[in-house]
Design a protein around this motif. Structure first.
Motif, PDB file in Angstrom:
ATOM      1  N   ASP A  56      34.978  39.486  45.738  1.00  0.00           N
ATOM      2  CA  ASP A  56      36.376  39.083  45.628  1.00  0.00           C
ATOM      3  C   ASP A  56      36.814  39.237  44.172  1.00  0.00           C
ATOM      4  O   ASP A  56      36.139  38.766  43.246  1.00  0.00           O
ATOM      5  CB  ASP A  56      36.555  37.626  46.056  1.00  0.00           C
ATOM      6  CG  ASP A  56      36.541  37.465  47.566  1.00  0.00           C
ATOM      7  OD1 ASP A  56      36.911  38.420  48.262  1.00  0.00           O
ATOM      8  OD2 ASP A  56      36.155  36.379  48.035  1.00  0.00           O
ATOM      9  N   VAL A  57      37.950  39.901  43.980  1.00  0.00           N
ATOM     10  CA  VAL A  57      38.519  40.115  42.651  1.00  0.00           C
ATOM     11  C   VAL A  57      39.873  39.433  42.610  1.00  0.00           C
ATOM     12  O   VAL A  57      40.607  39.433  43.610  1.00  0.00           O
ATOM     13  CB  VAL A  57      38.666  41.625  42.362  1.00  0.00           C
ATOM     14  CG1 VAL A  57      39.276  41.861  40.997  1.00  0.00           C
ATOM     15  CG2 VAL A  57      37.313  42.313  42.472  1.00  0.00           C
ATOM     16  N   TYR A  58      40.229  38.859  41.458  1.00  0.00           N
ATOM     17  CA  TYR A  58      41.495  38.135  41.382  1.00  0.00           C
ATOM     18  C   TYR A  58      41.895  37.949  39.929  1.00  0.00           C
ATOM     19  O   TYR A  58      41.090  38.129  39.002  1.00  0.00           O
ATOM     20  CB  TYR A  58      41.370  36.776  42.073  1.00  0.00           C
ATOM     21  CG  TYR A  58      40.300  35.882  41.475  1.00  0.00           C
ATOM     22  CD1 TYR A  58      40.612  34.939  40.497  1.00  0.00           C
ATOM     23  CD2 TYR A  58      38.958  35.993  41.883  1.00  0.00           C
ATOM     24  CE1 TYR A  58      39.630  34.128  39.943  1.00  0.00           C
ATOM     25  CE2 TYR A  58      37.973  35.182  41.332  1.00  0.00           C
ATOM     26  CZ  TYR A  58      38.322  34.253  40.359  1.00  0.00           C
ATOM     27  OH  TYR A  58      37.346  33.456  39.800  1.00  0.00           O
ATOM     28  N   THR A  59      43.141  37.600  39.708  1.00  0.00           N
ATOM     29  CA  THR A  59      43.600  37.184  38.381  1.00  0.00           C
ATOM     30  C   THR A  59      44.195  35.788  38.483  1.00  0.00           C
ATOM     31  O   THR A  59      44.809  35.433  39.490  1.00  0.00           O
ATOM     32  CB  THR A  59      44.652  38.157  37.809  1.00  0.00           C
ATOM     33  OG1 THR A  59      45.741  38.312  38.743  1.00  0.00           O
ATOM     34  CG2 THR A  59      44.063  39.524  37.525  1.00  0.00           C
ATOM     35  N   THR A  60      43.984  35.009  37.423  1.00  0.00           N
ATOM     36  CA  THR A  60      44.527  33.660  37.383  1.00  0.00           C
ATOM     37  C   THR A  60      45.646  33.536  36.356  1.00  0.00           C
ATOM     38  O   THR A  60      46.451  32.613  36.401  1.00  0.00           O
ATOM     39  CB  THR A  60      43.428  32.645  37.032  1.00  0.00           C
ATOM     40  OG1 THR A  60      42.805  33.029  35.799  1.00  0.00           O
ATOM     41  CG2 THR A  60      42.379  32.591  38.130  1.00  0.00           C
ATOM     42  N   ARG A  61      45.659  34.450  35.419  1.00  0.00           N
ATOM     43  CA  ARG A  61      46.707  34.551  34.408  1.00  0.00           C
ATOM     44  C   ARG A  61      46.634  35.968  33.849  1.00  0.00           C
ATOM     45  O   ARG A  61      45.652  36.678  34.056  1.00  0.00           O
ATOM     46  CB  ARG A  61      46.527  33.507  33.303  1.00  0.00           C
ATOM     47  CG  ARG A  61      45.200  33.580  32.587  1.00  0.00           C
ATOM     48  CD  ARG A  61      45.041  32.447  31.575  1.00  0.00           C
ATOM     49  NE  ARG A  61      46.071  32.536  30.546  1.00  0.00           N
ATOM     50  CZ  ARG A  61      46.188  31.636  29.563  1.00  0.00           C
ATOM     51  NH1 ARG A  61      45.369  30.595  29.516  1.00  0.00           N
ATOM     52  NH2 ARG A  61      47.120  31.778  28.648  1.00  0.00           N
ATOM     53  N   TYR A  62      47.672  36.404  33.151  1.00  0.00           N
ATOM     54  CA  TYR A  62      47.659  37.750  32.602  1.00  0.00           C
ATOM     55  C   TYR A  62      46.555  37.861  31.554  1.00  0.00           C
ATOM     56  O   TYR A  62      46.469  37.055  30.628  1.00  0.00           O
ATOM     57  CB  TYR A  62      49.022  38.091  31.989  1.00  0.00           C
ATOM     58  CG  TYR A  62      50.148  37.998  32.999  1.00  0.00           C
ATOM     59  CD1 TYR A  62      50.009  38.564  34.263  1.00  0.00           C
ATOM     60  CD2 TYR A  62      51.332  37.345  32.695  1.00  0.00           C
ATOM     61  CE1 TYR A  62      51.022  38.471  35.197  1.00  0.00           C
ATOM     62  CE2 TYR A  62      52.364  37.251  33.616  1.00  0.00           C
ATOM     63  CZ  TYR A  62      52.201  37.815  34.876  1.00  0.00           C
ATOM     64  OH  TYR A  62      53.205  37.718  35.803  1.00  0.00           O
ATOM     65  N   GLY A  63      45.690  38.859  31.754  1.00  0.00           N
ATOM     66  CA  GLY A  63      44.572  39.054  30.846  1.00  0.00           C
ATOM     67  C   GLY A  63      43.295  38.363  31.275  1.00  0.00           C
ATOM     68  O   GLY A  63      42.291  38.435  30.572  1.00  0.00           O
ATOM     69  N   THR A  64      43.295  37.698  32.434  1.00  0.00           N
ATOM     70  CA  THR A  64      42.088  37.055  32.953  1.00  0.00           C
ATOM     71  C   THR A  64      41.751  37.636  34.322  1.00  0.00           C
ATOM     72  O   THR A  64      42.538  37.503  35.269  1.00  0.00           O
ATOM     73  CB  THR A  64      42.259  35.534  33.062  1.00  0.00           C
ATOM     74  OG1 THR A  64      42.471  34.991  31.757  1.00  0.00           O
ATOM     75  CG2 THR A  64      41.014  34.892  33.663  1.00  0.00           C
TER      76      THR A  64
END
Length: 348
Positions: A56-64
């Protein structure tokens, strides 16, 4: 052999150590690109890629950029892995390699947005992985420690401009413009049995050395390497010099008349052998080149090091002195260099 440098705590090895345990397979050649497969009986299946385990791939904030490893194996995130998604979310890429423990979940706040001015976060899920185009990888690695999601926008803009597409920090503009050509590279260069790596050349020049821990790992990341990373270089060479490189024409001339099919097959085999030898000769001089390894971190008993030399800049992951993964793109200066010399017979 690994040895410490006197002035600091980094290690120094030679390129041949990255290739230890490998043999060179038969050259594959299409247009400007050549690939020397690295084959081996060494097959360490303790490590998996995000593709293999459907991470699973995801972002929690821009740049993370986050990764959830659902497997019971250690997951190695390839150096400069990236994700271009169809949802309303900003595409991201890693600025370095990553390691996620078995059944672990890890976030990297040094990732880079590769789609300027697009809002939204990537929802947790499994997506197709790419590896950044070769020309962007050196920039990304140089900025690997920066916590700035915009850090590749200007580099992507310059990259796009070179290809004649919209010069903004949107990598998807390049990917859309050259989708057909990039897809063709995946079909033209296939993995061979026992392959765990490759030496990639553009017009007889080494542009990268790649090694994986296992056959399965290699098969899972090869489409991303040959498509976006090295395929982009081949496209650039064709745009600059034409579709067929004249200097790569056969050194052996075909006779006007060929008496039999056997004679034709023999001539074709000799031409292929000459091309194979030309490619190998460009690799020979690089085997003794020193690589400086600067330690970045240790995770799940493996060490991530940034590797630099006169001609390469990339990363290796090792278990003690054993190299389990390596990605060594050539520097931009080396790619552009016209100076090549010949050295001792190729041996690994």
């Amino acid at each position: 052999m690994f040895r410490k440098r006197k002035k600091n705590t980094s290690l120094r090895i030679e390129v041949r150590e990255v290739l230890r345990g490998c043999e060179a397979g038969r050259l594959q050649s299409v247009g400007y690109m050549q690939v020397i497969p690295l084959v081996s009986d060494l097959n360490d299946d303790r490590f998996v890629s995000p593709v293999q385990c459907d991470a699973d791939v995801y972002t929690t904030r821009y740049g993370t950029l986050g990764f959830r490893n659902p497997s019971d194996s250690v997951m190695i995130v390839p150096c400069h892995a990236g994700y271009v998604v169809k949802q309303h979310a900003q595409d991201h890429a890693m600025a370095h390699a990553g390691v996620v423990a078995a059944a672990g979940d890890r976030r990297y706040n040094t990732a880079a947005c590769i789609q300027a001015s697009q809002g939204g976060f990537i929802k947790k899920g499994s997506y197709r992985m790419l590896i950044l185009p070769h020309a962007l990888r050196e920039h990304a690695l140089r900025k690997r420690g920066e916590k700035n999601y915009q850090k590749l926008w200007e580099d992507i803009s310059v990259f796009n401009q070179r290809f004649g597409v919209t010069s903004q920090g949107h990598l998807e503009y390049f990917l859309q413009a050259f989708k057909k050509e990039l897809d063709e590279f995946v079909a033209e260069f296939e993995c061979v049995p026992r392959q765990i790596g490759a030496i990639v050349l553009i017009d007889d020049r080494v542009v990268g050395i790649e090694r994986a821990p296992s056959h399965a790992y290699w098969q899972s990341i090869w489409p991303s390497l040959i498509r976006e990373c090295y395929g982009s270089l081949a496209i650039e060479a064709a745009k600059a010099n034409g579709d067929r490189p004249p200097e790569r024409s056969p050194r052996l001339s075909l006779p006007v008349e060929i008496a039999s099919l056997e004679e034709l097959e023999s001539l074709i085999a000799e031409i292929a052998s000459q091309e194979d030898e030309r490619a190998r000769s460009t690799v020979r001089e690089l085997l003794d080149e020193p690589l400086d390894l600067q330690h970045e971190e240790t995770v799940a008993d493996v060490s991530i090091d940034t590797a630099t030399s006169e001609h390469f800049t990339g990363q290796v992951i090792r278990e003690g002195e054993k190299i389990v993964y390596a990605s060594l793109p050539a520097t931009s200066a080396f790619v552009k260099s016209q100076e090549w010399t010949r050295a001792e017979p190729f041996a690994i």
